[in-house]
Enzyme design. Structure first.
Site, PDB file in Angstrom:
ATOM      1  CB  ALA A 301      50.448  20.339  36.945  1.00  0.00           C
ATOM      2  N   PRO A 302      49.696  19.660  33.819  1.00  0.00           N
ATOM      3  CG  PRO A 302      48.016  19.459  32.196  1.00  0.00           C
ATOM      4  CD  PRO A 302      49.221  20.283  32.558  1.00  0.00           C
ATOM      5  N   GLY A 303      50.478  17.018  33.461  1.00  0.00           N
ATOM      6  CA  GLY A 303      51.060  15.684  33.389  1.00  0.00           C
ATOM      7  C   GLY A 303      51.121  15.048  32.014  1.00  0.00           C
ATOM      8  N   GLY A 304      50.787  15.767  30.959  1.00  0.00           N
ATOM      9  CA  GLY A 304      50.837  15.187  29.621  1.00  0.00           C
ATOM     10  C   GLY A 304      52.226  14.718  29.243  1.00  0.00           C
ATOM     11  CE  LYS A 305      55.565  19.790  27.139  1.00  0.00           C
ATOM     12  NZ  LYS A 305      54.272  20.417  27.502  1.00  0.00           N
ATOM     13  CG  ASP A 321      52.965  21.897  39.186  1.00  0.00           C
ATOM     14  OD1 ASP A 321      53.234  22.042  37.971  1.00  0.00           O
ATOM     15  OD2 ASP A 321      52.200  22.657  39.801  1.00  0.00           O
ATOM     16  CG  ASP A 365      56.445  22.887  29.794  1.00  0.00           C
ATOM     17  OD1 ASP A 365      56.551  24.068  29.411  1.00  0.00           O
ATOM     18  OD2 ASP A 365      55.502  22.151  29.469  1.00  0.00           O
ATOM     19  CB  CYS A 418      53.498  27.131  25.587  1.00  0.00           C
ATOM     20  SG  CYS A 418      52.924  27.676  27.211  1.00  0.00           S
TER      21      CYS A 418
END
Length: 469
Positions: A301-305, A321, A365, A418
């Site tokens: 989440a939120p699903g960009g990758k 997730d 991630d 990150c």
């Protein structure tokens, strides 16, 4: 709680007729903040926006993330989309300059103000002393007047309206001297907690100031062009036709010169583009996905990758997730882009959800302090504690060890975080490689937050591993 307050400015009633003090006002009781109180203010006024932002800021100081705090403010105040934009802008400005505002407040008040009063000052002061290079968004005396109006309209701040007026007017009179004195304090100069500044300086002694400055700058709006539906060149032409200046800063990345709402982005609803930081867009390419592969996006989440991977290849993808609600965001992004994936709600450090079939590619991630994305989430610096780094690094190590068992021989795992802290990034990657005898492939390593003509990205870390047969 939601009843409107009445401020009596005429003759005081007899003692027996006066309303009793509410719990949040009694001097012998710990303040019980009334953050959902609906004040009698004009919805299109700056006072309305200031009070809404202050309610969000005081919740952040109590441990709530800013997006969640703002969501509660929006719901309780009934703010329109335009009003929400003003509240959010003021709240984010307050977070980016909180260290300076609190130092200024300490210089101008004999004792620490009540929480909501302090938060209201923290929202007003940045509007009167914009960051270097920024234009002041409102006239100074308008800010003073509206801050006092906001204070008078809420039971937690009404008694401090005179102090609010005096403090803000004093700042106008003595601005230069006050700022000079306040900025002698590192937390006021850089707007970070001391431990955070110490950590950045220790990790990056040669460019620690640039890292801190980058975290204080508002982020750009970067788009990812959907490779299934068009090219960057074609989309740049579409933006030009819409009167939006933009430039390419990555293989699929386009940065708008000025941020706009997603409803104004050409082709967004149709899935031509998505909002994603250019640094985050490296993940799908590094993973080297090919048609027909089984791919796991852990902590998706939120699903960009997730969506970027599916835009680049026809793969069988599982998006994992721990939070079912956050997986709804993943599904919304998939639907808008007309993509498909299997969504799985489970903890990445557990194995109960896994069907035993190994994956060709795994994107990990992992959870971290998010210290590399503070320009997008300026509240993080005030919410995190120094001890969080070790706790999150320990959890991330468990996740990586667990996911490694799910990777087939000759498969690849991409470790992403990150964070700026080596304990969560390079030290984590090095220890992982030793524990599992993993082959480390070429990857960018630590990306520090940066801006400029050719690049503009958050602070991320990438390490790519191959599992020996």
């Amino acid at each position: 709680m939601n009843k409107r307050s009445t401020l009596t400015l005429k003759a005081k009633p007899a003692a027996a007729d006066r309303p009793k003090l509410r719990a949040s006002h009694h001097r012998d009781l710990k303040p019980a903040l009334q953050t959902q109180f609906k004040a009698d203010l004009k919805p299109d006024s700056l006072a309305f926006a200031l009070l809404g932002a202050a309610n969000a800021v005081v919740q952040v100081r109590g441990g709530t993330a800013l997006p969640q705090a703002l969501a509660g403010v929006f719901a309780s105040s009934g703010a329109s989309p335009q009003q929400r934009g003003a509240i959010q802008d003021i709240a984010y400005r307050a977070m980016r300059q909180l260290g300076r505002s609190e130092a200024l407040t300490a210089l101008m008040t004999p004792k620490a103000p009540e929480p909501l009063v302090g938060a209201l000052l923290a929202c007003a002061l940045p509007l009167m002393a914009a960051a270097e290079g920024d234009a002041a968004p409102y006239e100074e005396f308008t800010v003073v007047d509206q801050a006092v109006t906001a204070a008078a309209a809420h039971p937690d701040t009404a008694r401090a309206k005179g102090m609010m007026n005096a403090v803000l007017r004093r700042f106008l009179r003595e601005r230069q001297d006050l700022l000079k004195t306040a900025l002698l304090q590192p937390t006021a100069k850089w707007n970070y907690p001391q431990w955070w500044m110490d950590a950045v300086r220790s990790a990056y002694p040669e460019n620690w100031q640039g890292v801190l400055e980058a975290g204080n700058a508002p982020p750009p709006l970067t788009l990812r062009v959907n490779a299934r539906k068009g090219t960057v060149d074609a989309y740049l032409q579409l933006l030009e036709q819409a009167g939006l200046a933009a430039s390419q800063i990555g293989p699929h990345a386009v940065r708008l010169a000025k941020p706009v709402g997603v409803q104004l982005i050409p082709g967004f609803a149709e899935g031509l583009v998505s909002v994603q930081d250019s640094g985050a867009q490296l993940a799908a390419t590094l993973l080297d996905v090919q048609d027909g592969m089984r791919v796991l996006d852990a902590c998706a989440a939120p699903g960009g990758k997730t969506c970027h991977i599916l835009e680049l290849a026809d793969v069988k993808l599982t998006a994992l997730d721990a939070d079912p609600k956050r997986l709804q965001r993943v599904q919304e992004n998939l639907d808008r882009l007309q993509l498909q994936a299997t969504l799985q709600a489970a903890e990445a450090q557990d194995r109960g959800w896994w069907d035993g079939q190994q994956f060709d590619r795994i994107l990990a991630d992992v959870p971290c302090t998010a210290s590399g994305i503070v320009r997008r989430h300026p509240d993080i610096r005030w919410l995190r504690r120094k001890s969080d780094t070790l706790q999150l690094a320990t959890l991330s190590a468990k996740i990586l060890d667990n996911l490694w068992q799910m990777l087939r021989p000759n498969g690849k795992l991409l470790f992403v975080t990150c964070s700026l802290w080596p304990q969560e990034s390079e030290a984590q990657a090095a220890a992982f490689a030793v524990r599992h005898g993993a082959t480390r492939l070429d990857a960018p390593g630590q990306l520090l937050p940066a801006g400029g003509a050719g690049q503009d990205h958050d602070g991320l870390f990438y390490a790519l591993f191959e599992k020996n047969a």
